[in-house]
Design a protein around this motif. Sequence first.
Motif, PDB file in Angstrom:
ATOM      1  N   GLY A  56       0.795  -1.226   0.000  1.00 22.92           N
ATOM      2  CA  GLY A  56       0.000   0.000   0.000  1.00 22.92           C
ATOM      3  C   GLY A  56       0.823   1.269   0.000  1.00 22.92           C
ATOM      4  N   THR A  57       0.401   2.211   0.832  1.00 20.31           N
ATOM      5  CA  THR A  57       1.044   3.518   0.857  1.00 20.31           C
ATOM      6  C   THR A  57       2.418   3.496   1.520  1.00 20.31           C
ATOM      7  N   GLN A  58       2.750   2.414   2.210  1.00 15.85           N
ATOM      8  CA  GLN A  58       4.058   2.314   2.843  1.00 15.85           C
ATOM      9  C   GLN A  58       5.180   2.314   1.807  1.00 15.85           C
ATOM     10  N   ILE A  59       4.888   1.799   0.611  1.00 16.14           N
ATOM     11  CA  ILE A  59       5.885   1.759  -0.462  1.00 16.14           C
ATOM     12  C   ILE A  59       6.240   3.185  -0.882  1.00 16.14           C
ATOM     13  N   GLU A  60       5.214   3.997  -1.173  1.00 18.94           N
ATOM     14  CA  GLU A  60       5.463   5.370  -1.593  1.00 18.94           C
ATOM     15  C   GLU A  60       6.068   6.193  -0.458  1.00 18.94           C
ATOM     16  N   ASN A  61       5.654   5.914   0.772  1.00 22.32           N
ATOM     17  CA  ASN A  61       6.160   6.646   1.925  1.00 22.32           C
ATOM     18  C   ASN A  61       7.658   6.420   2.107  1.00 22.32           C
ATOM     19  N   ALA A  62       8.105   5.193   1.924  1.00 18.92           N
ATOM     20  CA  ALA A  62       9.514   4.870   2.151  1.00 18.92           C
ATOM     21  C   ALA A  62      10.432   5.578   1.158  1.00 18.92           C
ATOM     22  N   ILE A  63       9.995   5.701  -0.100  1.00 20.31           N
ATOM     23  CA  ILE A  63      10.865   6.310  -1.116  1.00 20.31           C
ATOM     24  C   ILE A  63      10.422   7.722  -1.484  1.00 20.31           C
ATOM     25  N   ALA A  64       9.631   8.345  -0.628  1.00 18.45           N
ATOM     26  CA  ALA A  64       9.136   9.702  -0.887  1.00 18.45           C
ATOM     27  C   ALA A  64      10.247  10.728  -1.117  1.00 18.45           C
ATOM     28  N   PRO A  65      11.375  10.678  -0.385  1.00 18.52           N
ATOM     29  CA  PRO A  65      12.429  11.664  -0.658  1.00 18.52           C
ATOM     30  C   PRO A  65      12.999  11.554  -2.072  1.00 18.52           C
ATOM     31  N   LEU A  66      13.128  10.327  -2.573  1.00 23.06           N
ATOM     32  CA  LEU A  66      13.634  10.136  -3.932  1.00 23.06           C
ATOM     33  C   LEU A  66      12.620  10.630  -4.961  1.00 23.06           C
ATOM     34  N   ALA A  67      11.340  10.423  -4.678  1.00 18.76           N
ATOM     35  CA  ALA A  67      10.293  10.902  -5.581  1.00 18.76           C
ATOM     36  C   ALA A  67      10.239  12.429  -5.570  1.00 18.76           C
ATOM     37  N   LEU A  68      10.488  13.030  -4.416  1.00 15.72           N
ATOM     38  CA  LEU A  68      10.437  14.481  -4.296  1.00 15.72           C
ATOM     39  C   LEU A  68      11.493  15.157  -5.176  1.00 15.72           C
ATOM     40  N   ILE A  69      12.696  14.589  -5.177  1.00 13.44           N
ATOM     41  CA  ILE A  69      13.757  15.185  -5.989  1.00 13.44           C
ATOM     42  C   ILE A  69      13.797  14.596  -7.400  1.00 13.44           C
ATOM     43  N   GLU A  70      12.817  13.751  -7.709  1.00 12.07           N
ATOM     44  CA  GLU A  70      12.647  13.142  -9.029  1.00 12.07           C
ATOM     45  C   GLU A  70      13.879  12.361  -9.471  1.00 12.07           C
ATOM     46  N   LYS A  71      14.423  11.543  -8.557  1.00 10.36           N
ATOM     47  CA  LYS A  71      15.580  10.713  -8.876  1.00 10.36           C
ATOM     48  C   LYS A  71      15.375   9.290  -8.382  1.00 10.36           C
ATOM     49  N   LYS A  72      14.185   8.732  -8.605  1.00  8.84           N
ATOM     50  CA  LYS A  72      13.910   7.360  -8.179  1.00  8.84           C
ATOM     51  C   LYS A  72      14.845   6.357  -8.848  1.00  8.84           C
ATOM     52  N   LEU A  77      21.261  14.049   1.903  1.00  8.44           N
ATOM     53  CA  LEU A  77      21.973  15.257   2.331  1.00  8.44           C
ATOM     54  C   LEU A  77      23.485  15.067   2.258  1.00  8.44           C
ATOM     55  N   LEU A  78      23.948  13.862   2.567  1.00 11.59           N
ATOM     56  CA  LEU A  78      25.377  13.588   2.451  1.00 11.59           C
ATOM     57  C   LEU A  78      25.808  13.631   0.990  1.00 11.59           C
ATOM     58  N   HIS A  79      24.923  13.181   0.107  1.00 11.07           N
ATOM     59  CA  HIS A  79      25.209  13.188  -1.330  1.00 11.07           C
ATOM     60  C   HIS A  79      25.209  14.610  -1.886  1.00 11.07           C
ATOM     61  N   ASP A  80      24.203  15.396  -1.527  1.00 11.15           N
ATOM     62  CA  ASP A  80      24.073  16.758  -2.044  1.00 11.15           C
ATOM     63  C   ASP A  80      23.461  17.661  -0.968  1.00 11.15           C
ATOM     64  N   PRO A  81      24.284  18.436  -0.251  1.00 11.27           N
ATOM     65  CA  PRO A  81      23.768  19.320   0.801  1.00 11.27           C
ATOM     66  C   PRO A  81      22.797  20.391   0.295  1.00 11.27           C
ATOM     67  N   ALA A  82      22.770  20.646  -1.004  1.00 12.35           N
ATOM     68  CA  ALA A  82      21.864  21.648  -1.555  1.00 12.35           C
ATOM     69  C   ALA A  82      20.397  21.215  -1.479  1.00 12.35           C
ATOM     70  N   LEU A  83      20.150  19.930  -1.236  1.00 11.61           N
ATOM     71  CA  LEU A  83      18.780  19.413  -1.142  1.00 11.61           C
ATOM     72  C   LEU A  83      18.140  19.695   0.211  1.00 11.61           C
ATOM     73  N   ARG A  84      18.902  20.255   1.138  1.00  6.34           N
ATOM     74  CA  ARG A  84      18.423  20.438   2.513  1.00  6.34           C
ATOM     75  C   ARG A  84      17.118  21.226   2.581  1.00  6.34           C
ATOM     76  N   SER A  85      17.028  22.342   1.895  1.00 11.97           N
ATOM     77  CA  SER A  85      15.823  23.171   1.992  1.00 11.97           C
ATOM     78  C   SER A  85      14.600  22.452   1.424  1.00 11.97           C
ATOM     79  N   THR A  86      14.788  21.709   0.334  1.00  4.53           N
ATOM     80  CA  THR A  86      13.674  20.967  -0.265  1.00  4.53           C
ATOM     81  C   THR A  86      13.165  19.884   0.671  1.00  4.53           C
ATOM     82  N   LEU A  87      14.085  19.098   1.240  1.00  6.63           N
ATOM     83  CA  LEU A  87      13.700  18.005   2.135  1.00  6.63           C
ATOM     84  C   LEU A  87      13.132  18.538   3.445  1.00  6.63           C
ATOM     85  N   LYS A  88      13.710  19.621   3.942  1.00  6.95           N
ATOM     86  CA  LYS A  88      13.254  20.185   5.211  1.00  6.95           C
ATOM     87  C   LYS A  88      11.854  20.766   5.081  1.00  6.95           C
TER      88      LYS A  88
END
Length: 134
Positions: free
Chosen positions: A46-62, A92-103
């Motif tokens: 169910g929704t647990q799948i999308e929830n787990a990878i939501a950060p990757l979906a947010l930055i469009e890099k699944k 964030l370790l990969h790209d610190p510039a993503l901090r504002s988007t994730l936060k």
Amino acid sequence: MTTTDKRQYYYSAGKRKTAIARVRLFDEGSGNVMVNGFKLKEYFSGTQIENAIAPLALIEKKQAFDVEAVVIGGGKSAQSDAIRLGISRALLLHDPALRSTLKHEGYLRRDARIKERKKPGLKRARRAPQFSKR
């Protein structure tokens, strides 16, 4: 950044309630997400799948990263939240510039709500014994 089998990865941990997720985010991946040795769709539903990878979906890099997660404790929902936090911290370790988007989405905030302890004289944390007038 750490290497294993000539692949570079970013390590991070995430927690939720009693669930603890140790996440490795691999560069140059193909979008494979493994949780405790199972594929993501075999482990969660169910929704647990999308929830787990939501950060990757947010930055469009699944499809840009591979993820390996080892999760212990908690239930499935708490485990998916712990993985989400772990992936966010690894990004964030990969790209610190993503901090504002994730936060802004709240993916960097650890949900501190845990089970309240049982108090003496009560049946549960707040549940008092039933009152009897006579």
